[in-house]
Write a protein that holds these residues in place. Sequence first.
Motif, PDB file in Angstrom:
ATOM      1  N   ALA A  67       0.573  -0.956  -0.234  1.00 14.77           N
ATOM      2  CA  ALA A  67      -0.120   0.012  -0.272  1.00 14.77           C
ATOM      3  C   ALA A  67       0.764   1.508  -0.538  1.00 14.77           C
ATOM      4  CB  ALA A  67      -0.801  -0.254   1.814  1.00 14.77           C
ATOM      5  N   ALA A  68       0.005   2.404  -0.261  1.00 16.77           N
ATOM      6  CA  ALA A  68       0.979   3.437   0.077  1.00 16.77           C
ATOM      7  C   ALA A  68       1.537   3.321   1.252  1.00 16.77           C
ATOM      8  CB  ALA A  68      -0.618   4.657  -0.352  1.00 16.77           C
ATOM      9  N   GLY A  69       2.910   5.100   0.918  1.00 18.09           N
ATOM     10  CA  GLY A  69       3.834   4.529   2.347  1.00 18.09           C
ATOM     11  C   GLY A  69       4.915   3.563   2.135  1.00 18.09           C
ATOM     12  N   ALA A  70       5.098   2.055   1.087  1.00 20.80           N
ATOM     13  CA  ALA A  70       5.739   1.448   1.911  1.00 20.80           C
ATOM     14  C   ALA A  70       7.171   1.791   1.007  1.00 20.80           C
ATOM     15  CB  ALA A  70       4.973  -0.156   1.557  1.00 20.80           C
ATOM     16  N   GLY A  71       8.387   0.990   1.818  1.00 15.52           N
ATOM     17  CA  GLY A  71       9.717   1.250   0.609  1.00 15.52           C
ATOM     18  C   GLY A  71       9.668   0.494  -0.950  1.00 15.52           C
ATOM     19  N   GLY A  72      10.903   0.810  -2.021  1.00 19.15           N
ATOM     20  CA  GLY A  72      10.847   0.294  -2.789  1.00 19.15           C
ATOM     21  C   GLY A  72       9.581  -0.070  -3.423  1.00 19.15           C
ATOM     22  N   HIS A  73       9.137  -0.563  -4.791  1.00 21.17           N
ATOM     23  CA  HIS A  73       7.904  -0.246  -5.737  1.00 21.17           C
ATOM     24  C   HIS A  73       6.867  -0.288  -4.536  1.00 21.17           C
ATOM     25  CE1 HIS A  73      11.360  -1.778  -9.199  1.00 21.17           C
ATOM     26  NE2 HIS A  73      11.645  -0.262  -8.758  1.00 21.17           N
ATOM     27  N   THR A 118      20.692   2.087  -9.010  1.00 20.14           N
ATOM     28  CA  THR A 118      19.476   3.233  -8.072  1.00 20.14           C
ATOM     29  C   THR A 118      19.318   2.518  -6.950  1.00 20.14           C
ATOM     30  OG1 THR A 118      17.940   3.373 -10.725  1.00 20.14           O
ATOM     31  CG2 THR A 118      16.677   2.869  -8.378  1.00 20.14           C
ATOM     32  N   TRP A 119      19.861   1.096  -6.275  1.00 23.45           N
ATOM     33  CA  TRP A 119      19.701   0.964  -4.935  1.00 23.45           C
ATOM     34  C   TRP A 119      20.289   0.987  -4.576  1.00 23.45           C
ATOM     35  CZ3 TRP A 119      14.310   0.306  -4.958  1.00 23.45           C
ATOM     36  CH2 TRP A 119      13.713  -0.122  -5.869  1.00 23.45           C
ATOM     37  N   LYS A 120      22.304   0.791  -5.219  1.00 23.45           N
ATOM     38  CA  LYS A 120      23.104   1.237  -4.605  1.00 23.45           C
ATOM     39  C   LYS A 120      22.994   2.663  -3.824  1.00 23.45           C
ATOM     40  CE  LYS A 120      28.194   0.041  -5.291  1.00 23.45           C
ATOM     41  NZ  LYS A 120      28.983   0.086  -6.452  1.00 23.45           N
ATOM     42  N   ASP A 121      22.779   3.405  -4.636  1.00 24.80           N
ATOM     43  CA  ASP A 121      23.303   5.027  -4.643  1.00 24.80           C
ATOM     44  C   ASP A 121      22.057   5.444  -4.161  1.00 24.80           C
ATOM     45  OD1 ASP A 121      26.033   4.179  -4.669  1.00 24.80           O
ATOM     46  OD2 ASP A 121      25.848   4.193  -7.298  1.00 24.80           O
ATOM     47  N   ILE A 122      20.545   5.515  -4.448  1.00 25.56           N
ATOM     48  CA  ILE A 122      20.151   6.383  -4.422  1.00 25.56           C
ATOM     49  C   ILE A 122      19.167   5.624  -3.913  1.00 25.56           C
ATOM     50  CG2 ILE A 122      17.863   7.143  -5.404  1.00 25.56           C
ATOM     51  CD1 ILE A 122      20.113   8.111  -7.910  1.00 25.56           C
ATOM     52  N   TRP A 123      18.799   5.029  -2.688  1.00 24.36           N
ATOM     53  CA  TRP A 123      18.138   4.874  -1.475  1.00 24.36           C
ATOM     54  C   TRP A 123      17.012   4.415  -1.413  1.00 24.36           C
ATOM     55  CZ3 TRP A 123      23.171   6.747   1.463  1.00 24.36           C
ATOM     56  CH2 TRP A 123      23.930   6.542   1.217  1.00 24.36           C
ATOM     57  N   SER A 124      15.971   3.049  -1.073  1.00 20.88           N
ATOM     58  CA  SER A 124      14.819   3.198  -1.066  1.00 20.88           C
ATOM     59  C   SER A 124      13.944   3.426   0.735  1.00 20.88           C
ATOM     60  CB  SER A 124      14.239   2.580  -1.614  1.00 20.88           C
ATOM     61  OG  SER A 124      12.797   2.142  -1.677  1.00 20.88           O
ATOM     62  N   ALA A 125      12.901   3.741   0.847  1.00 29.37           N
ATOM     63  CA  ALA A 125      12.682   3.766   2.203  1.00 29.37           C
ATOM     64  C   ALA A 125      11.773   4.596   2.391  1.00 29.37           C
ATOM     65  CB  ALA A 125      13.826   5.023   3.312  1.00 29.37           C
ATOM     66  N   GLY A 126      10.947   3.345   3.114  1.00 29.57           N
ATOM     67  CA  GLY A 126       8.878   4.152   3.202  1.00 29.57           C
ATOM     68  C   GLY A 126       8.927   4.853   4.406  1.00 29.57           C
ATOM     69  N   HIS A 127       7.730   5.820   3.915  1.00 27.30           N
ATOM     70  CA  HIS A 127       7.454   7.532   5.113  1.00 27.30           C
ATOM     71  C   HIS A 127       7.263   6.208   6.466  1.00 27.30           C
ATOM     72  CE1 HIS A 127       3.950   8.254   2.063  1.00 27.30           C
ATOM     73  NE2 HIS A 127       5.389   8.587   1.082  1.00 27.30           N
ATOM     74  N   GLY A 128       8.041   5.561   6.937  1.00 24.86           N
ATOM     75  CA  GLY A 128       7.476   5.438   8.190  1.00 24.86           C
ATOM     76  C   GLY A 128       8.768   5.629   8.695  1.00 24.86           C
ATOM     77  N   VAL A 129       9.480   6.615   8.196  1.00 30.13           N
ATOM     78  CA  VAL A 129      11.107   6.611   8.477  1.00 30.13           C
ATOM     79  C   VAL A 129      11.240   7.454   9.896  1.00 30.13           C
ATOM     80  CG1 VAL A 129      12.774   6.018   6.667  1.00 30.13           C
ATOM     81  CG2 VAL A 129      11.032   7.822   7.509  1.00 30.13           C
ATOM     82  N   GLY A 130      10.220   8.140   9.604  1.00 28.74           N
ATOM     83  CA  GLY A 130      10.154   9.289  11.041  1.00 28.74           C
ATOM     84  C   GLY A 130       9.945   8.277  12.182  1.00 28.74           C
ATOM     85  N   ASP A 151      -3.725 -10.350   7.605  1.00 33.13           N
ATOM     86  CA  ASP A 151      -3.831 -11.394   9.240  1.00 33.13           C
ATOM     87  C   ASP A 151      -2.291 -11.157   9.324  1.00 33.13           C
ATOM     88  OD1 ASP A 151      -5.284 -12.885   8.258  1.00 33.13           O
ATOM     89  OD2 ASP A 151      -4.982 -13.288   6.379  1.00 33.13           O
ATOM     90  N   MET A 152      -1.162 -10.789   8.845  1.00 28.43           N
ATOM     91  CA  MET A 152       0.435 -10.441   9.177  1.00 28.43           C
ATOM     92  C   MET A 152       0.729  -8.847   8.837  1.00 28.43           C
ATOM     93  SD  MET A 152       2.079 -14.115   8.090  1.00 28.43           S
ATOM     94  CE  MET A 152       3.733 -14.079   8.831  1.00 28.43           C
ATOM     95  N   ALA A 153       1.761  -8.671   8.725  1.00 27.69           N
ATOM     96  CA  ALA A 153       2.409  -6.995   9.062  1.00 27.69           C
ATOM     97  C   ALA A 153       3.395  -7.518   7.980  1.00 27.69           C
ATOM     98  CB  ALA A 153       2.659  -6.535   9.714  1.00 27.69           C
ATOM     99  N   TYR A 154       4.341  -6.820   7.159  1.00 26.16           N
ATOM    100  CA  TYR A 154       5.156  -6.768   5.883  1.00 26.16           C
ATOM    101  C   TYR A 154       5.985  -5.769   5.951  1.00 26.16           C
ATOM    102  CZ  TYR A 154       6.927  -7.913   0.921  1.00 26.16           C
ATOM    103  OH  TYR A 154       7.720  -8.208   0.275  1.00 26.16           O
ATOM    104  N   MET A 155       7.268  -6.021   6.632  1.00 20.92           N
ATOM    105  CA  MET A 155       8.059  -5.024   6.902  1.00 20.92           C
ATOM    106  C   MET A 155       9.826  -4.705   6.054  1.00 20.92           C
ATOM    107  SD  MET A 155       7.581  -5.161  11.177  1.00 20.92           S
ATOM    108  CE  MET A 155       8.522  -4.014  12.009  1.00 20.92           C
ATOM    109  N   GLY A 156       9.987  -3.596   5.970  1.00 22.78           N
ATOM    110  CA  GLY A 156      11.127  -4.162   4.925  1.00 22.78           C
ATOM    111  C   GLY A 156      12.000  -2.828   6.167  1.00 22.78           C
ATOM    112  N   THR A 157      11.071  -1.440   5.889  1.00 24.97           N
ATOM    113  CA  THR A 157      12.261  -0.040   6.444  1.00 24.97           C
ATOM    114  C   THR A 157      13.077  -0.215   7.656  1.00 24.97           C
ATOM    115  OG1 THR A 157      11.292   1.271   4.813  1.00 24.97           O
ATOM    116  CG2 THR A 157      12.182   2.700   6.551  1.00 24.97           C
TER     117      THR A 157
END
Length: 327
Positions: free
Chosen positions: A152-158, A285-297, A200-206
Amino acid sequence: MPIPSSLAGRLALPVLCSPMFIVSTLPLVFAQCVNGIIGSFPALNARGDGALDQWLSELTNRLAAFRAANPQAKVAPFAVNQIVHKTNARLDADFDVLQRHRVPLVITSLRAPGEYVPRIHAWGGRVLHDVTNIRHAEKALEAGVDGLILVAAGAGGHSGAINPMALVSEVRRIYDGLVVLAGSVTRGEHILAALAMGADMAYMGTRFIATEEANAPPAYKRMILESSASDILYTPYFSSAHGNYLKPSIRAAGLDPDNLVREKSETAQMAFTSADGSRTVGAKTWKDIWSAGHGVGAIGDVPSVAALVAELQTQFAGARARLCAGA
C-alpha cells in the motif's frame, strides 16, 4: 483468516520481512528467522555462478542446526523473492534452484506468477504475491497464489498509492485467505493496527534496514535515522514502476528530487540481470539512490534484530493491552 497452520507456533510476531535488494543477505535473514519472524531475500541478491544454491544450503543448514540446539525456540521459515518479469533473465534457472531446495515460501512480484504456482505447489511450497491494487489482486488469485501481500501507500521500494485501509477493505470483499499488509509498518502498534484492519500479518522492510545485520552502508542507516516522511519521494523516474526513495540520497547522486524530468526519448528500464548474473541494469538506483518507506520518522536507532524483535513484541503487547483495557 488465521495464520496458516504450517506457521502455528513458529512465529514470535505475525511479521513477514520484505526482501530488500542488496540489503537482505544471509546474516539478516537468519537473524529474522531465529527470532521468530519470517525472513526473506531476493534471489537476485545471490550473485555469481552457484551463489543462490550456496545461500540456500547455508541458510537451511544453519536454521536446522539452530532448531536442534534450541528446541523450544520459535524459528520461522524463510522466503525467497522471485521477480517474474520478462527481463529477469535468471528467472527459470533460479526456479530450478528453489525447487531443488524445496523453498517453503516464494514471494512473486511484478507479474502474476501463473505458470510457476503449480510448480511451487508440487514441491510443497507456498506462493505469496505482491499487489498494489484490486486488479493485480484478482489476477494473482486467478493464478492460484496462497496469499496476497498488499503493498500500500507509504511502503518502501516499489509500492502502490492506495491507502492501506482502503486496499485491505477492497481485497477482503473478494478474498478471505492470507493477507499481508505493507505500508509504513515500523512499530509493534503498527503490526496490531494491520491486524485490526483485516490483515493477517504485517510486512516490514524499512525498519530492518536500520539494524546491525542489514547489508546497508552506514550512511544509508544514518539517513534512515535522520529522515521523516517528508523526505520520501514517490516517483517512477528510476524504473518503470513507482517507488519510494530517500530525497537526500537523490541529491547526493547529483539530482534534484523536486525536478526530475525524463526526456521523451528515454524509456524507463525494468531490467534486472543478465543470464549469467554478471550485470544488473539500474543497480545504481538501489546502491546509491536508496529506498525507504514513510515510516522512517519512527526509527531512531540501529539495534540488533534480536533487540528489535523484542522491542516490537513489547510494543505490540502494550498496544493490545491498552485497547483491551479501554474496550
